[in-house]
Design a protein around this motif. Structure first.
Motif, PDB file in Angstrom:
ATOM      1  N   ALA A 154       1.801 -48.090   9.163  1.00  0.00           N
ATOM      2  CA  ALA A 154       0.932 -47.044   9.183  1.00  0.00           C
ATOM      3  C   ALA A 154      -0.574 -46.285   8.897  1.00  0.00           C
ATOM      4  CB  ALA A 154       1.815 -45.831   7.894  1.00  0.00           C
ATOM      5  N   ASP A 155      -1.351 -47.400   7.855  1.00  0.00           N
ATOM      6  CA  ASP A 155      -2.954 -46.992   7.931  1.00  0.00           C
ATOM      7  C   ASP A 155      -3.392 -47.835   8.368  1.00  0.00           C
ATOM      8  OD1 ASP A 155      -2.512 -44.490   6.700  1.00  0.00           O
ATOM      9  OD2 ASP A 155      -1.805 -45.708   5.003  1.00  0.00           O
ATOM     10  N   ALA A 156      -3.045 -49.120   9.073  1.00  0.00           N
ATOM     11  CA  ALA A 156      -3.388 -50.162   9.961  1.00  0.00           C
ATOM     12  C   ALA A 156      -5.308 -49.997  10.342  1.00  0.00           C
ATOM     13  CB  ALA A 156      -2.509 -50.824  10.221  1.00  0.00           C
ATOM     14  N   CYS A 157      -5.883 -51.075   9.973  1.00  0.00           N
ATOM     15  CA  CYS A 157      -6.970 -50.525   9.802  1.00  0.00           C
ATOM     16  C   CYS A 157      -7.287 -51.076  11.887  1.00  0.00           C
ATOM     17  CB  CYS A 157      -8.213 -51.171   9.662  1.00  0.00           C
ATOM     18  SG  CYS A 157      -7.638 -53.423   9.411  1.00  0.00           S
ATOM     19  N   LYS A 173     -10.658 -53.378  16.472  1.00  0.00           N
ATOM     20  CA  LYS A 173     -10.468 -54.391  16.974  1.00  0.00           C
ATOM     21  C   LYS A 173      -8.323 -54.585  16.937  1.00  0.00           C
ATOM     22  CE  LYS A 173     -13.130 -56.770  14.089  1.00  0.00           C
ATOM     23  NZ  LYS A 173     -14.082 -57.688  15.133  1.00  0.00           N
ATOM     24  N   VAL A 174      -7.659 -54.841  17.802  1.00  0.00           N
ATOM     25  CA  VAL A 174      -6.425 -54.595  17.873  1.00  0.00           C
ATOM     26  C   VAL A 174      -5.592 -55.572  18.106  1.00  0.00           C
ATOM     27  CG1 VAL A 174      -5.120 -54.200  20.434  1.00  0.00           C
ATOM     28  CG2 VAL A 174      -7.138 -53.166  20.501  1.00  0.00           C
ATOM     29  N   ALA A 175      -4.912 -55.427  17.231  1.00  0.00           N
ATOM     30  CA  ALA A 175      -3.168 -56.710  16.761  1.00  0.00           C
ATOM     31  C   ALA A 175      -2.306 -56.302  17.897  1.00  0.00           C
ATOM     32  CB  ALA A 175      -3.003 -56.483  15.500  1.00  0.00           C
ATOM     33  N   PHE A 223       2.976 -59.594  10.746  1.00  0.00           N
ATOM     34  CA  PHE A 223       2.437 -59.504  11.826  1.00  0.00           C
ATOM     35  C   PHE A 223       1.845 -57.789  11.015  1.00  0.00           C
ATOM     36  CE2 PHE A 223       2.670 -56.119  16.102  1.00  0.00           C
ATOM     37  CZ  PHE A 223       1.658 -56.695  16.332  1.00  0.00           C
ATOM     38  N   SER A 224       1.944 -57.011   9.739  1.00  0.00           N
ATOM     39  CA  SER A 224       1.453 -56.329   9.369  1.00  0.00           C
ATOM     40  C   SER A 224      -0.450 -56.338   8.743  1.00  0.00           C
ATOM     41  CB  SER A 224       2.838 -55.696   7.954  1.00  0.00           C
ATOM     42  OG  SER A 224       2.765 -56.464   7.189  1.00  0.00           O
ATOM     43  N   VAL A 225       0.565 -57.739   7.867  1.00  0.00           N
ATOM     44  CA  VAL A 225      -0.752 -59.025   7.411  1.00  0.00           C
ATOM     45  C   VAL A 225      -1.719 -58.701   8.656  1.00  0.00           C
ATOM     46  CG1 VAL A 225      -2.238 -60.491   6.362  1.00  0.00           C
ATOM     47  CG2 VAL A 225       0.409 -59.858   6.158  1.00  0.00           C
ATOM     48  N   ILE A 226      -1.429 -59.274   9.631  1.00  0.00           N
ATOM     49  CA  ILE A 226      -2.308 -59.216  11.119  1.00  0.00           C
ATOM     50  C   ILE A 226      -2.632 -58.140  11.969  1.00  0.00           C
ATOM     51  CG2 ILE A 226      -2.840 -60.110  13.171  1.00  0.00           C
ATOM     52  CD1 ILE A 226      -0.176 -62.349  12.222  1.00  0.00           C
ATOM     53  N   ALA A 227      -1.994 -57.071  11.440  1.00  0.00           N
ATOM     54  CA  ALA A 227      -2.573 -55.571  11.576  1.00  0.00           C
ATOM     55  C   ALA A 227      -3.770 -54.778  10.749  1.00  0.00           C
ATOM     56  CB  ALA A 227      -1.861 -54.805  11.734  1.00  0.00           C
ATOM     57  N   ASN A 228      -3.800 -55.439   9.710  1.00  0.00           N
ATOM     58  CA  ASN A 228      -4.329 -54.947   8.362  1.00  0.00           C
ATOM     59  C   ASN A 228      -6.106 -55.570   8.451  1.00  0.00           C
ATOM     60  OD1 ASN A 228      -3.219 -52.248   7.535  1.00  0.00           O
ATOM     61  ND2 ASN A 228      -1.754 -53.314   7.123  1.00  0.00           N
ATOM     62  N   THR A 282       4.916 -42.984  15.002  1.00  0.00           N
ATOM     63  CA  THR A 282       3.764 -43.922  14.919  1.00  0.00           C
ATOM     64  C   THR A 282       2.834 -44.196  15.437  1.00  0.00           C
ATOM     65  OG1 THR A 282       4.880 -45.993  15.577  1.00  0.00           O
ATOM     66  CG2 THR A 282       6.509 -44.342  14.203  1.00  0.00           C
ATOM     67  N   ASN A 283       2.211 -44.995  14.578  1.00  0.00           N
ATOM     68  CA  ASN A 283       0.789 -45.560  15.309  1.00  0.00           C
ATOM     69  C   ASN A 283       1.138 -46.868  16.040  1.00  0.00           C
ATOM     70  OD1 ASN A 283       1.290 -46.793  13.141  1.00  0.00           O
ATOM     71  ND2 ASN A 283      -1.019 -46.822  12.486  1.00  0.00           N
TER      72      ASN A 283
END
Ligand code: PGA
Length: 248
Positions: free
Chosen positions: A31-34, A4-6, A242-247, A56-57
């Motif tokens: 850093a560890d986003a799924c 998936k792509v955020a 945005f980090s919540v969304i990325a995860n 960074t990723n």
């Protein structure tokens, strides 16, 4: 399994120095986003974004580009310029560009072809207005937008593309499409890609939903079988959200 792509579409927000500060704040949170994480700042902020994202990723995308290689096109930015900066994605055909800057399905197609020729991954935006939805032509319209955008694109290229389904009435309005509405149209897009290129391409292509995605609704949206993440405007300007969304 598709990753998936955020992607954050910052639109005309943030300065270069705010860009660096934001990415420095965001990086440890994702850093560890799924999900694959992309930020798309405005053109003058791209050098700052690429520099801050190094190591960074977080990947960097542009919000637009022109379809010619170079020449007398005042104010425009070429694919080579983006690549030289280290940009790897480009949003094409966003509804705001179609609405305010006279982009058409045909210019979007030319830009998509140029992006692929040069090695940029296009994030191709499609979506209907409220009036079109009420007229019941959403599926027909979106299928046409997808087909024109992909004219001349090979199956191998299509596999790597990102299509963002963004109903215009849901953009910046806080009025998210229901999960069912979003899934229905993303599924329609995948079926359209299957008709054009076959099931391998349809299974591989990334289809995002966009339009008032936020930290509260992203998990449910992204859990749908045909929704491979989101193109996020307002909520991508807050590192925490945005980090919540990325995860999700
Ligand atoms: P929004 O914007 O998340 O603020 O609705 C989405 C977009 O325009 O890509």
């Amino acid at each position: 399994m598709r990753q998936k792509v955020a992607a954050g579409n910052w639109k005309m927000n943030m300065t270069p120095s705010q860009t660096s500060a934001f990415i420095n704040e965001l990086a440890p949170k994702v850093a560890d986003a799924c999900n694959t994480v992309i930020v798309c700042p405005t053109a003058v902020c791209l050098p700052a974004a690429v520099s801050a994202a190094k190591g960074t990723n977080i990947k960097v995308g542009a919000q637009n580009m022109y379809f010619e290689d170079k020449g007398a096109f005042t104010g425009e930015i070429s694919a080579d310029m983006l690549l030289d900066l280290g940009v790897s994605y480009v949003i094409l055909g966003h509804s705001e560009r179609r609405q305010y800057f006279a982009e058409t399905d045909e210019t979007v197609n030319k830009k998509v072809l140029k992006a692929f020729e040069k090695g940029l991954i296009p994030i191709i935006c499609v979506g209907e207005s409220l009036e079109q939805r009420e007229q019941g032509i959403t599926a027909d319209l979106v299928r046409m937008q997808v087909k024109i955008a992909l004219m001349g694109v090979s199956a191998e290229q299509a596999k790597t593309a990102i299509i963002a389904y963004e109903p215009i009435w849901a953009i910046g309005t806080g009025k998210t499409a229901t999960t069912e509405q979003a899934e229905e149209v993303c599924k329609t897009i995948r079926e359209c890609v299957c008709e054009l290129y076959g099931s391998d391409a349809a299974e591989a292509i990334t289809i995002q939903y966009g339009g008032s995605v936020n930290a509260k609704n992203s998990a449910e949206l992204f859990a749908q079988p045909d929704i491979d993440g989101g193109l996020v405007g307002g909520a991508s300007l807050k590192a925490e959200d945005f980090s919540v969304i990325a995860n999700s």
